[in-house]
Design a protein around this motif. Structure first.
Motif, PDB file in Angstrom:
ATOM      1  N   ASN A 132       0.828  -1.209   0.000  1.00  0.00           N
ATOM      2  CA  ASN A 132       0.000   0.000   0.000  1.00  0.00           C
ATOM      3  C   ASN A 132       0.867   1.265   0.000  1.00  0.00           C
TER       4      ASN A 132
ATOM      5  N   TYR B 180       3.750   1.661  -1.382  1.00  0.00           N
ATOM      6  CA  TYR B 180       4.322   1.866  -2.711  1.00  0.00           C
ATOM      7  C   TYR B 180       3.298   2.369  -3.728  1.00  0.00           C
ATOM      8  N   GLN B 181       2.020   2.240  -3.417  1.00  0.00           N
ATOM      9  CA  GLN B 181       0.991   2.610  -4.391  1.00  0.00           C
ATOM     10  C   GLN B 181       1.020   4.084  -4.774  1.00  0.00           C
ATOM     11  N   LYS B 182       1.551   4.930  -3.905  1.00  0.00           N
ATOM     12  CA  LYS B 182       1.605   6.350  -4.266  1.00  0.00           C
ATOM     13  C   LYS B 182       2.592   6.605  -5.412  1.00  0.00           C
ATOM     14  N   TYR B 183       3.450   5.601  -5.704  1.00  0.00           N
ATOM     15  CA  TYR B 183       4.381   5.716  -6.822  1.00  0.00           C
ATOM     16  C   TYR B 183       3.999   4.771  -7.962  1.00  0.00           C
ATOM     17  N   SER B 184       2.745   4.366  -8.008  1.00  0.00           N
ATOM     18  CA  SER B 184       2.316   3.362  -8.991  1.00  0.00           C
ATOM     19  C   SER B 184       2.471   3.830 -10.434  1.00  0.00           C
ATOM     20  N   ASN B 185       2.520   5.134 -10.643  1.00  0.00           N
ATOM     21  CA  ASN B 185       2.732   5.646 -12.005  1.00  0.00           C
ATOM     22  C   ASN B 185       4.186   5.508 -12.452  1.00  0.00           C
TER      23      ASN B 185
ATOM     24  N   ILE C 264       4.899  -4.419  -9.112  1.00  0.00           N
ATOM     25  CA  ILE C 264       5.581  -4.702  -7.850  1.00  0.00           C
ATOM     26  C   ILE C 264       5.314  -6.169  -7.521  1.00  0.00           C
TER      27      ILE C 264
ATOM     28  N   GLN D 232       6.269  -0.456 -13.284  1.00  0.00           N
ATOM     29  CA  GLN D 232       5.399  -1.273 -14.134  1.00  0.00           C
ATOM     30  C   GLN D 232       4.706  -2.368 -13.348  1.00  0.00           C
TER      31      GLN D 232
END
Length: 292
Positions: free
Chosen positions: A131, A133-138, A143, A141
């Motif tokens: 969760n 790491y999701q703020k860097y999902s853009n 995780i 490609q």
């Protein structure tokens, strides 16, 4: 068919070398619980059905004022220029600080995140980290949580990675697992033995050079020298009545024997190259940092 070069990057002790050995199903890259053990780039060739990924294992990213450490980090960052894709390797227990530093390098290469050591974490801890790491999902490609203790994760990881590689014929024979010279693999295994057998600063001021490899019908004979920086460290490496260097030889022989599945004889000597690990030219010579 896809083929390409993949840089493994991340902080020290994140599990890069262990991941490479796991993907190859054979140990070619040294592993140590001590920080900054990996010094040289190791190439591992991994097939995923018809696709070929050539992994570049690199020294860990870390902040240090020491010349040796700074040159190792430069080597790791330079390897990005040789890659088609990147795997950022991070332990599930790491903060996102190291990943944010990686993003600050502003590489345009596509990358995935390999989240290691998940077998040591609870499900709640894993979901919490995913969760975060999701703020860097853009930026990434994919995780991929992974544990080297279960073979099933290998296919999941490679299936996430290989679409990032360009369409290209195989660079190497699919039967090969590495293009790294065997002498360099052996010297890293000897260095791993030094890290295992000697504590404190001695391993960090030492390195190994393999001067001779001779294959006989029933045994592999290796001659190597351990380089260290002063007489005190030389005495520690040799030990009382040669006990320490004998132990280093036993450990190194075991690792190399398991690597090539044959009997191994190792002759080790210790030489002094005063302050080699603070001299940029000496470091580049021993670590083979060409052009860095």
């Amino acid at each position: 068919m896809r083929s390409g070069f993949v840089t493994l990057i991340g902080r020290t002790n994140a599990g890069k070398s262990s991941l490479l050995n796991y993907l190859l199903d054979q140990k070619i890259s040294m592993v140590s619980h001590k920080q900054n053990a990996t010094r040289r780039k190791i190439l591992g060739i991994v097939m995923n059905e018809q696709d070929q990924a050539i992994f570049i294992d690199t020294p860990g990213l870390h902040d240090s004022a020491k010349t040796l450490n700074k040159l190792m980090v430069q080597s790791a960052i330079k390897s990005l220029g040789d890659a088609d894709a990147v795997v950022f390797v991070a332990s599930v227990f790491d903060s996102l600080e190291n990943y944010e530093k990686f993003l600050s390098l502003n590489t345009t290469l596509p990358h995935i995140i390999a989240l290691t050591k998940i077998d040591e974490a609870s499900q709640d801890k894993l979901f919490q980290k995913l969760n975060e790491y999701q703020k860097y999902s853009n930026n990434f490609q994919a995780i991929v949580p992974i544990t080297i203790k279960k073979q099933a994760y290998r296919k999941i990881f490679l299936d996430a990675l290989t679409p990032l590689l360009p369409e290209h014929p195989h660079y190497y024979d699919p039967e090969f697992i590495t293009t790294t010279n065997e002498k360099d693999i052996y010297r890293d295994f000897i260095l791993e033995a030094i890290f295992e057998c000697v504590s404190q600063e001695v391993p960090y001021s030492s390195d190994a050079i393999v001067s001779k490899v001779k294959q006989k019908s029933d045994i592999l004979e290796i001659e190597a020298k351990i380089i260290t920086d002063n007489t005190h460290h030389k005495a520690i490496l040799i030990g009382k009545n040669g006990a320490t260097i004998k132990r280093i030889g036993i450990v190194a022989r075991k690792i190399i024997s398991e690597f090539n599945n044959q009997k191994v004889f190792i002759k080790l000597n210790v030489e002094i190259d005063k302050n080699w690990h603070t001299n940029e030219n000496s470091i580049k010579k021993y670590l083979d940092l060409k052009g860095n």
